[in-house]
Design a protein around this motif. Structure first.
Motif, PDB file in Angstrom:
ATOM      1  N   ALA A   1      40.274  22.967  39.713  1.00  0.00           N
ATOM      2  CA  ALA A   1      41.162  23.178  38.566  1.00  0.00           C
ATOM      3  C   ALA A   1      40.818  24.481  37.872  1.00  0.00           C
ATOM      4  O   ALA A   1      41.711  25.233  37.450  1.00  0.00           O
ATOM      5  N   GLU A   2      39.533  24.810  37.780  1.00  0.00           N
ATOM      6  CA  GLU A   2      39.125  26.049  37.117  1.00  0.00           C
ATOM      7  C   GLU A   2      39.583  27.259  37.924  1.00  0.00           C
ATOM      8  O   GLU A   2      40.012  28.276  37.348  1.00  0.00           O
ATOM      9  N   ARG A   3      39.504  27.186  39.243  1.00  0.00           N
ATOM     10  CA  ARG A   3      39.946  28.319  40.066  1.00  0.00           C
ATOM     11  C   ARG A   3      41.465  28.522  39.938  1.00  0.00           C
ATOM     12  O   ARG A   3      41.959  29.645  39.881  1.00  0.00           O
ATOM     13  N   LEU A   4      42.179  27.397  39.882  1.00  0.00           N
ATOM     14  CA  LEU A   4      43.640  27.510  39.745  1.00  0.00           C
ATOM     15  C   LEU A   4      44.012  28.146  38.409  1.00  0.00           C
ATOM     16  O   LEU A   4      44.921  28.995  38.336  1.00  0.00           O
ATOM     17  N   ARG A   5      43.322  27.731  37.374  1.00  0.00           N
ATOM     18  CA  ARG A   5      43.611  28.314  36.052  1.00  0.00           C
ATOM     19  C   ARG A   5      43.291  29.808  36.055  1.00  0.00           C
ATOM     20  O   ARG A   5      43.999  30.612  35.408  1.00  0.00           O
ATOM     21  N   ALA A   6      42.189  30.196  36.757  1.00  0.00           N
ATOM     22  CA  ALA A   6      41.837  31.625  36.835  1.00  0.00           C
ATOM     23  C   ALA A   6      42.921  32.418  37.555  1.00  0.00           C
ATOM     24  O   ALA A   6      43.095  33.617  37.323  1.00  0.00           O
TER      25      ALA A   6
END
Length: 274
Positions: free
Chosen positions: A260-265
């Motif tokens: 989820a953090e990579r997608l938000r980045a």
């Protein structure tokens, strides 16, 4: 004229278990005898409870089986180290059994076990009563008594010092020596168990050979502390499996969070993804 019998004329009634000595006064043969009997009783109790849901059975440990009335009384008794009698109450008239009086109950033990400290000569003594009387012997041989008088279907002799086990089966009024099966055990079909030797330690005794029971599939019948240890191991394994499952769940959660953090980045809202 009819005879008049007084109380003095009436012969005394045969004594019962409360009036006979519970022991012949001899010492226990060896230090292994008492714990050995405990193992036998402890492990087979669940089997006997299934066979006798009404509780009608008794186990004797080094107590007398009285088969004839003598003076002194001990001359008319044998005291197997361990025996089991089916179909009789564990107590009589609300009293704990002190002995087993065969002339009152008539049901023989199904199995008797002798723990021989020597070479087993005493346990194999087949001297009949008639010969013992001619020789002025104290008693006939216990093998003869078990075979010809009490007629115990299964008789086991374990020579402790020699680690030698023999089991006899009463067939046509005489004992036939049994051969062990492929597991080196002796089946006792009426009980649905096998008797054999097991190496291990018990209580404060060092590792040695003990008489033990197995089921007909070759599974050792456990005693209380073994069952408790088995339960502890099972509970430990359950805790370990639960911890492993928790760790797997945490790992999945961590991976989901990282994704989820990579997608938000990358400017993508993971909550909008299906």
């Amino acid at each position: 004229m009819s005879e008049i019998f007084t109380e003095i004329d009436i012969p005394p009634q045969f004594p019962d278990h409360t009036q006979l000595p519970e022991s012949d006064g001899s010492f226990v043969k060896n230090f292994q005898e008492h714990p050995q009997c405990l193992i036998l009783t402890d492990s087979i109790t669940p089997v006997l409870q299934q066979l006798h849901p009404d509780g009608q059975y008794c186990i004797g440990q080094d107590c007398g089986i009285y088969w004839r009335e003598t003076e002194p009384p001990e001359k008319g008794a044998e005291a197997p180290d361990w025996f089991y009698v089916p179909g009789v109450p564990p107590m009589l008239d609300g009293k704990i059994r002190r002995s087993y009086v065969f002339w009152r109950e008539y049901i023989p033990p199904l199995i008797a076990i002798e723990l021989a400290s020597g070479n087993g000569d005493e346990e194999r003594d087949a001297t009949p009563l008639s010969l013992a009387r001619r020789r002025e012997s104290a008693k006939p041989g216990k093998f003869w008594v078990y075979q010809q008088i009490i007629r115990i279907p299964y008789y086991a002799i374990y020579e402790i010092n020699n680690a030698k086990l023999e089991v006899y089966h009463l067939v046509d009024f005489s004992y036939q020596k049994l051969q062990p099966n492929e597991r080196n055990h002796y089946p006792i079909p009426p009980l649905g168990v096998e008797l054999g030797l097991w190496r291990g330690s018990y209580l404060n005794n060092p590792e040695q050979l003990w008489l033990r029971w197995w089921d007909t599939n070759g599974n050792l019948l456990l005693i209380g502390n073994e069952i408790a240890e088995q339960e502890r191991q099972r509970a430990k394994q359950e805790r370990q499996r639960a911890e492993q499952e928790r760790q797997r769940s945490l790992a999945v959660e961590r991976k989901a969070t990282q994704l989820a953090e990579r997608l938000r980045a990358m400017g993508i809202d993971p909550d909008t993804l299906e």
